[in-house]
Scaffold this motif. Structure first.
Motif, PDB file in Angstrom:
ATOM      1  N   LYS A  79       0.850  -1.201   0.000  1.00 44.91           N
ATOM      2  CA  LYS A  79       0.000   0.000   0.000  1.00 44.91           C
ATOM      3  C   LYS A  79       0.885   1.250   0.000  1.00 44.91           C
ATOM      4  CE  LYS A  79      -3.789   2.373   2.249  1.00 44.91           C
ATOM      5  NZ  LYS A  79      -5.064   2.297   2.867  1.00 44.91           N
ATOM      6  N   GLU A  97      -6.329   9.078   0.706  1.00 40.68           N
ATOM      7  CA  GLU A  97      -6.626   7.653   0.903  1.00 40.68           C
ATOM      8  C   GLU A  97      -5.800   7.035   2.021  1.00 40.68           C
ATOM      9  OE1 GLU A  97      -6.373   5.690  -2.892  1.00 40.68           O
ATOM     10  OE2 GLU A  97      -7.551   7.271  -3.841  1.00 40.68           O
ATOM     11  N   THR A 100      -9.271   3.840   4.375  1.00 43.12           N
ATOM     12  CA  THR A 100     -10.198   3.331   3.353  1.00 43.12           C
ATOM     13  C   THR A 100     -11.606   3.826   3.690  1.00 43.12           C
ATOM     14  OG1 THR A 100     -10.727   1.363   4.627  1.00 43.12           O
ATOM     15  CG2 THR A 100      -8.825   1.207   3.123  1.00 43.12           C
ATOM     16  N   GLU A 102     -14.117   2.084   4.145  1.00 46.11           N
ATOM     17  CA  GLU A 102     -14.656   1.184   5.180  1.00 46.11           C
ATOM     18  C   GLU A 102     -14.147   1.601   6.562  1.00 46.11           C
ATOM     19  OE1 GLU A 102     -13.017  -0.001   2.385  1.00 46.11           O
ATOM     20  OE2 GLU A 102     -14.927  -0.288   1.333  1.00 46.11           O
ATOM     21  N   GLU A 103     -12.869   1.968   6.607  1.00 49.20           N
ATOM     22  CA  GLU A 103     -12.318   2.395   7.905  1.00 49.20           C
ATOM     23  C   GLU A 103     -13.011   3.670   8.383  1.00 49.20           C
ATOM     24  OE1 GLU A 103      -7.743   0.677   7.737  1.00 49.20           O
ATOM     25  OE2 GLU A 103      -8.213   2.485   6.633  1.00 49.20           O
ATOM     26  N   GLY A 375     -11.235   9.861   3.762  1.00 49.07           N
ATOM     27  CA  GLY A 375     -10.023   9.038   3.817  1.00 49.07           C
ATOM     28  C   GLY A 375      -8.732   9.834   3.838  1.00 49.07           C
TER      29      GLY A 375
END
Ligand SMILES: O=C(O)CCC(=O)C(=O)O
Ligand SMILES: [Fe+2]
Length: 483
Positions: A79, A97, A100, A102-103, A375
């Motif tokens: 990453k 970013e 994420t 989702e995080e 993000g």
């Protein structure tokens, strides 16, 4: 007019005031930071033999190089993130970013589960009534125009001259605001006009005060009326320094929550600080701003002074070496993060106090404005590194910043504040105390037949034993003060 010196003065004044107000606030132990630093980097306490050289830890600070400079960061295997320099003073970086989607969603969900409560800068004590508030209906009986002495008249003339910054022989609303906007008060031009109308201070209703109008209100003791009006007005919506809600996530120490643990690891890679400094800093503060929400310009940390860094949540100053701010959502219009004086050596010539600090009306006058983007992380250093000690140095006055007014929608951010005590020696002393406490606890638990993994022993129980409850109740330290 604001100037760097003024900022210094403001910050110093506020440091003391805020420190008092912080009595009830809780932060967890810097002691632990130093305990674990020494373990993780093998300094100081590893030296047993007489005559061994004791190594000193120094603080790493990312070099901004130049604006627009991009460095790659392999935050996790595979990453790669891009760290872009946005300012040199303070050193300020943006990383898209970093989290994420989702995080981000997870952190918001956890904050909602925890429960948000109004952010703490605007506590009631701040808006206490003026000392003579009880007598507010009593008349002020010095008749208008009855000037006591020539000296008083001369004094009033000179006050008028001082206030009339542009020497046009009128006090305009900006000039009046430079006096009225003290402490947490963020009054606007329209508020001044409203005050003139409410109190009948501007008989010709042209929105500015002539010398005669000014003298008339001074000598008829209308200043007390003005003071009371301002007291009442302060604390409403945009006149407050901060309008938001917040929650604190997790516990101090190595995160057990997998999302927060991954975040800690990423922050270690980003900051290149020992992981234990990162882990044992403040918990994550999640902040939600609704429409109209904002946070006028302020400092996240305090200037170094005689007061010690807060170590047990009882008293002391804020020692936030750096701030990492995450944008958790971007379904918002407005709500940028603004750095009014970043990279600016000449702002004192240009800007009035309102322009610098008021991020509802003057967000886009700021030198650096960062848009929320889900993000994205921004990080900046609130302090310099002291060149001779290699340790925490002065507050960087260019780090003044805040959250612009949210025009529509909801803004979610999280603050990750990294603490470092400026006294290296004090930290080492704390370190030895905590180490002793740790060992005692280990012995006690061992005697009770409990197994004590090292991380657990260095964790919550010890903190609780040492400091009691340690969840921070409120946050930002330096706020503006009168010029
Ligand atoms: O909301 C923002 O963009 C800035 C927030 C901030 O400065 C703070 O919470 O200390
Ligand atoms: Fe801040």
């Amino acid at each position: 007019m604001a100037s760097l010196d003024n900022c210094k003065m403001q910050s110093a004044v506020v440091t003391r005031r805020e420190a008092g107000r912080r009595e009830a606030r809780q932060i967890h132990g810097l002691l632990l930071v130093y305990l674990v630093i020494s373990w993780s980097v093998g300094l100081v306490w590893s030296s047993d033999a007489p005559g061994d050289t004791v190594e000193r830890l120094t603080l790493f600070q990312l070099d901004p190089v130049k604006k627009g400079y991009v460095r790659e960061l392999e935050a996790e295997p595979g990453k790669v993130l891009h760290v872009e320099t946005k300012a040199l003073e303070p050193p300020l970086f943006e990383i898209r970013e970093f989290l994420t989607p989702e995080e981000c969603a997870y952190i918001i969900e956890q904050a909602l589960r925890e429960g948000l409560y109004p952010s703490g800068v605007n506590d009631d004590a701040y808006y206490k009534a003026p000392a003579n508030g009880e007598q507010e209906d009593e008349g002020h009986d010095s008749p208008a125009g009855e000037m006591d002495t020539e000296d008083e008249r001369r004094h009033a003339d000179s006050v008028f001259g001082d206030l009339d910054v542009n020497d046009d022989m009128f006090l305009d609303t900006e000039e009046i605001l430079s006096v009225l906007n003290t402490d947490n008060a963020f009054l606007r031009h329209r508020d001044v006009l409203q005050m003139y109308s409410d109190l009948g201070l501007d008989p010709d209703s042209d929105g500015r005060l002539t010398l005669e109008e000014f003298l008339s209100l001074v000598f008829s003791d209308r200043l007390a009326d003005i003071e009371r009006w301002v007291w009442r007005q302060t604390g409403h919506g945009e006149n407050k320094i901060r309008e938001s809600k917040q929650a604190w996530l997790g516990q101090p120490g190595p995160a057990t929550d997998p999302v927060l643990a991954a975040l800690q690891r990423r922050v270690v890679s980003l900051t290149r600080l020992p992981e234990k400094i990162v882990q044992w800093s403040e918990q994550l503060q999640v902040v939600r701003y609704e429409t109209g929400g904002h946070f006028h310009a302020h400092y996240d940390s305090n200037e170094l002074d005689d007061m010690e860094c807060m170590v047990n949540g009882v008293s002391g100053r804020f020692c936030r070496f750096m701030t990492i701010l995450y944008y958790l959502d971007d379904d918002v219009s407005g709500g940028e993060t603004a750095f009014p004086i970043a990279d600016n050596e000449t702002y004192s010539d240009r800007a009035t106090k309102t322009e610098i600090y008021d991020l509802s009306d003057h967000c886009h006058d700021a030198n650096l404005v960062i848009k929320p983007e889900r993000g994205k992380a921004i990080l900046w250093y609130n302090h310099y590194v002291n060149e001779s000690t290699g340790w925490l140095g002065d507050l960087n006055l260019f780090s003044l910043h805040g959250g612009c007014e949210v025009l529509k929608g909801t803004k979610w951010i999280a603050n990750n504040w990294i603490w470092v005590d400026d006294s290296y020696e004090r930290q080492m002393e704390y370190l030895s105390n905590v180490q002793r406490a740790l060992e005692e606890q280990k012995k006690t638990k061992a005697a009770m037949g409990l197994s004590v993994p090292r991380d657990v022993a260095s964790g919550l129980d010890i903190l609780k034993d040492l400091f009691g409850v340690f969840k921070p109740k409120t946050d930002t330290c330096s706020i503006v003060d009168e010029l």
